[in-house]
Design an enzyme around this catalytic site. Sequence first.
Site, PDB file in Angstrom:
ATOM      1  N   ARG A   1     110.122  -4.382   6.620  1.00 33.36           N
ATOM      2  CA  ARG A   1     109.340  -5.603   6.380  1.00 33.36           C
ATOM      3  C   ARG A   1     108.654  -6.090   7.653  1.00 33.36           C
ATOM      4  O   ARG A   1     107.557  -6.654   7.608  1.00 33.36           O
ATOM      5  CB  ARG A   1     110.238  -6.684   5.784  1.00 33.36           C
ATOM      6  CG  ARG A   1     110.654  -6.349   4.341  1.00 33.36           C
ATOM      7  CD  ARG A   1     111.851  -7.152   3.873  1.00 33.36           C
ATOM      8  NE  ARG A   1     111.596  -8.568   3.974  1.00 33.36           N
ATOM      9  CZ  ARG A   1     112.542  -9.505   3.871  1.00 33.36           C
ATOM     10  NH1 ARG A   1     113.814  -9.147   3.669  1.00 33.36           N
ATOM     11  NH2 ARG A   1     112.228 -10.767   3.966  1.00 33.36           N
TER      12      ARG A   1
ATOM     13  N   TYR B   1     110.862   4.295   1.965  1.00 32.81           N
ATOM     14  CA  TYR B   1     110.523   2.987   1.413  1.00 32.81           C
ATOM     15  C   TYR B   1     109.031   2.931   1.111  1.00 32.81           C
ATOM     16  O   TYR B   1     108.223   3.562   1.803  1.00 32.81           O
ATOM     17  CB  TYR B   1     110.843   1.872   2.415  1.00 32.81           C
ATOM     18  CG  TYR B   1     112.306   1.575   2.575  1.00 32.81           C
ATOM     19  CD1 TYR B   1     112.915   0.624   1.779  1.00 32.81           C
ATOM     20  CD2 TYR B   1     113.071   2.229   3.537  1.00 32.81           C
ATOM     21  CE1 TYR B   1     114.269   0.326   1.938  1.00 32.81           C
ATOM     22  CE2 TYR B   1     114.419   1.945   3.700  1.00 32.81           C
ATOM     23  CZ  TYR B   1     115.012   0.994   2.892  1.00 32.81           C
ATOM     24  OH  TYR B   1     116.332   0.701   3.048  1.00 32.81           O
TER      25      TYR B   1
ATOM     26  N   ASP C   1     118.070  -6.042   0.837  1.00 32.68           N
ATOM     27  CA  ASP C   1     118.162  -7.507   0.870  1.00 32.68           C
ATOM     28  C   ASP C   1     117.846  -8.134  -0.482  1.00 32.68           C
ATOM     29  O   ASP C   1     117.281  -7.481  -1.358  1.00 32.68           O
ATOM     30  CB  ASP C   1     117.172  -8.057   1.907  1.00 32.68           C
ATOM     31  CG  ASP C   1     117.628  -7.790   3.323  1.00 32.68           C
ATOM     32  OD1 ASP C   1     118.843  -7.848   3.584  1.00 32.68           O
ATOM     33  OD2 ASP C   1     116.757  -7.512   4.174  1.00 32.68           O
TER      34      ASP C   1
ATOM     35  N   ARG D   1     122.092  -0.884   2.322  1.00 34.53           N
ATOM     36  CA  ARG D   1     121.927  -2.199   1.719  1.00 34.53           C
ATOM     37  C   ARG D   1     120.451  -2.468   1.487  1.00 34.53           C
ATOM     38  O   ARG D   1     119.605  -2.021   2.242  1.00 34.53           O
ATOM     39  CB  ARG D   1     122.448  -3.275   2.669  1.00 34.53           C
ATOM     40  CG  ARG D   1     123.903  -3.119   2.977  1.00 34.53           C
ATOM     41  CD  ARG D   1     124.304  -4.129   4.045  1.00 34.53           C
ATOM     42  NE  ARG D   1     125.628  -3.795   4.546  1.00 34.53           N
ATOM     43  CZ  ARG D   1     126.261  -4.461   5.489  1.00 34.53           C
ATOM     44  NH1 ARG D   1     125.668  -5.509   6.061  1.00 34.53           N
ATOM     45  NH2 ARG D   1     127.458  -4.107   5.883  1.00 34.53           N
TER      46      ARG D   1
END
Lengths: 256, 256
Positions: free
Chosen positions: A207, A110, A52, A50
């Site tokens: 994050r 990422y 966000d 997933r």
Amino acid sequence: MRTFKLTVAYDGTAYVGWQRQAAGVSIQGCLEAALGDLAGARVAVVGAGRTDAGVHALGQVAGVRLDLRIDPAALARAVNARLPEDVRVVDSAVAADTFHARFDAVAKSYRYRLLHGPVTSPFLRRYAWHVREPIDVEAMTAAGRLLVGEHDFAAFQAAGSTVRTTVRTLFDLTVRRVPPGDWIGAPGADGTVIDVRGSGFLRHMVRTIVGTLVEVGRGRWGPAEVERALRAAERSAAGPTAPPRGLFLTGVGYPR
Amino acid sequence: MRTFKLTVAYDGTAYVGWQRQAAGVSIQGCLEAALGDLAGARVAVVGAGRTDAGVHALGQVAGVRLDLRIDPAALARAVNARLPEDVRVVDSAVAADTFHARFDAVAKSYRYRLLHGPVTSPFLRRYAWHVREPIDVEAMTAAGRLLVGEHDFAAFQAAGSTVRTTVRTLFDLTVRRVPPGDWIGAPGADGTVIDVRGSGFLRHMVRTIVGTLVEVGRGRWGPAEVERALRAAERSAAGPTAPPRGLFLTGVGYPR
């Protein structure tokens, strides 16, 4: 039935996230609508993971089983013709019947982008976190090294998450000063790019790592605080959660 | 009253263009609203030139006379706090009382970006024209050279325009292959950047020059067609109008 492996890029700004939800438009929902229209039937798309709301992807991977005689390149073109312009299938291949985009994934990468300077850029406002002051890339690199390896990342997951285990392995983490360059409307601006690769990530983990490293880069925190956050295994011990706009899922790794 | 010279960057995607219009939101209108709110009075903002709907700017220049005791940097911060995020004052200075952003301008620079590759990028879709096939930069450079200098650019203006004279001087025109680079979500993609600088530009002139050069870059046109378009001085003799999304007003020149 054949199984296709689609590599998908998207601008997450307008979406509630990857996953289909009761309200709002999701990336998964867009892909299922486009593929369902092509196949003339309901289809289920499985994502590698997933993302966000507001998080982007360059290389999300999605698996789908289709009863369609079509070659993968033609499938990509046909799906792109049915998708909104901010979601693109950038690669398409036939996969083994047993392929599962989530269960088979062994690594995820990422990238997080920071933009520095007195004013944010109208062209990068959706794709970078504007951190006005220059930050200390060397201190961030040193602190990032403490996070590489197998650790309990409980302090780095969204509060209230319930997962079986919060132990994850970070394969590598790099922090580089990269000016946005010629293509981007941020003349004279400077930028920082943070790349992480790991076996898997908890919710908000990248994050929170970025938010923590920015505290280090600003000189507010040192390595001791980062080590303490790992040991404490409580969300409150780590730094703030960086905004979704700077985050890109760049790729998903599978066994050869 | 003092005259301020503001340098403004904007993402033109959501706007009807620079100029205030009866319907729709304009950049000029946004600036006048923000400055009017600050000054507590109606203000008129003069731009160096108009940009069409969907066209962007890195260095538009706007002049405004204000009855405000405020230093230029504080003015920029206060205006930015009142502007939408896709419009930013990037520089602010006190100008001579006689300064006029349009009449005093002696040069304007524009950049146009082309993105190549099989699929467009979700992150560049608003900021580049997607021209799938690779194009011949050398042929475009040679054809561009024919346009540099003082010419009647009547063939390169929007049909139906009425201006006193269609003679303009192009100071220079360069075509370069520039890959989008590390900051942009277009992995493996290639790009072309066209820079033009001139004394002034007719409506759609840069976009028609780009549309014409792309015909050359695709091998459909040669230098003869470009020379013929200049001589014909009729819109139908030049190439198509490139879409606004790839165009940026990069700067405005004033006498020292």
